[in-house]
Design a protein around this motif. Structure first.
Motif, PDB file in Angstrom:
ATOM      1  N   SER A 157      47.206  41.373  48.952  1.00 13.40           N
ATOM      2  CA  SER A 157      47.158  40.779  47.619  1.00 13.40           C
ATOM      3  C   SER A 157      47.053  39.262  47.685  1.00 13.40           C
ATOM      4  N   THR A 159      44.635  37.465  48.369  1.00 12.06           N
ATOM      5  CA  THR A 159      43.372  36.941  47.845  1.00 12.06           C
ATOM      6  C   THR A 159      43.499  36.575  46.375  1.00 12.06           C
ATOM      7  N   PHE A 160      44.351  37.253  45.639  1.00 12.92           N
ATOM      8  CA  PHE A 160      44.454  36.998  44.206  1.00 12.92           C
ATOM      9  C   PHE A 160      44.771  35.547  43.869  1.00 12.92           C
ATOM     10  N   PHE A 178      39.057  45.117  39.685  1.00 12.06           N
ATOM     11  CA  PHE A 178      40.003  44.964  40.781  1.00 12.06           C
ATOM     12  C   PHE A 178      40.202  46.316  41.455  1.00 12.06           C
ATOM     13  N   VAL A 190      49.629  41.258  41.709  1.00 15.09           N
ATOM     14  CA  VAL A 190      48.357  41.782  41.202  1.00 15.09           C
ATOM     15  C   VAL A 190      48.406  41.924  39.691  1.00 15.09           C
ATOM     16  N   TYR A 193      48.055  38.662  37.662  1.00 15.77           N
ATOM     17  CA  TYR A 193      46.716  38.088  37.579  1.00 15.77           C
ATOM     18  C   TYR A 193      45.819  38.883  36.632  1.00 15.77           C
TER      19      TYR A 193
END
Length: 220
Positions: A157, A159-160, A178, A190, A193
């Motif tokens: 996670s 990358t979020f 996603f 997650v 976001y």
């Protein structure tokens, strides 16, 4: 009767009708400078619409836009990525990466894998993941006109938080997706976001969530 000259916006709308007809678009490149600019921006808005062997040139071109830190990821280890294939693209007429409007992490990963097969010595240790991460960092840094993005994650996670906040807030954004598999301790990262987009961006049309978990909260 004297014909009224069309505005630039009208020419752009005409060219957009050939968005998926690349043969016609390549002909438009040769009409004049205005048509060339509009056509290039359209072709590079989604350069991975059709993934084929020719798509590896897109990766080679993207690599020339890496900054010093991103390039360091690929050249600091004992085995370095061979960037010699990018030399023929060093002098380009446009900053092609800046035209990107559709970002798909899975497609970029797939074409990066294909790029490796044709340009790198596969007998040596692979830096394929590092290459993808460097390209992702460059696109997150440069791209300001994203209309669609599709993020595919597996057990990561992290990358979020790297996704530019400008992508979430942009009035241009119309669709996002996603796909993720995360641990229980990371789920809220997650969800936060995803909620951020739904709350802050009132013009978005589609939010698609494909979560490979059994404990997705109903409110999410």
């Amino acid at each position: 009767m004297k014909l009224t000259k069309l505005t630039d916006d009208c020419y752009l709308e005409i060219i957009k009708n050939f968005e998926y007809d690349h043969h016609t678009l390549y002909n438009c490149l040769l009409v004049n400078r205005l048509f060339c600019h509009f056509t290039v921006s359209l072709l590079w808005a989604n350069p991975f619409y059709n993934i084929n062997k020719g798509s590896i040139n897109v990766i080679s071109i993207f690599l020339i836009y890496l900054d010093e830190n991103e390039r360091h990821q690929l050249t600091s280890s004992a085995y370095q990525v061979d960037l010699s294939c990018t030399h023929i693209f060093q002098k380009t007429l446009f900053n092609y990466a800046d035209f990107l409007e559709t970002y798909s992490s899975s497609k970029i990963q797939n074409i990066t894998s294909l790029w490796y097969q044709y340009t790198q010595d596969i007998s040596k240790p692979s830096l394929e993941t590092s290459t993808f991460m460097a390209i992702q960092s460059m696109l997150f840094r440069r791209c300001k006109r994203i209309k669609k993005f599709y993020i595919s994650l597996a057990e990561d996670s992290l990358t979020f938080p790297l996704i530019p906040s400008s992508w979430f807030y942009s009035s241009e954004l119309r669709e996002c997706e996603f796909r993720f598999v995360v641990s229980d301790s990371q789920n809220m990262i997650v969800y936060n976001y995803i909620n951020l987009i739904s709350i802050m961006n009132k013009r978005i049309q589609i939010i698609r969530i494909m979560a490979y978990n059994e404990d997705i909260p109903p409110e999410c």
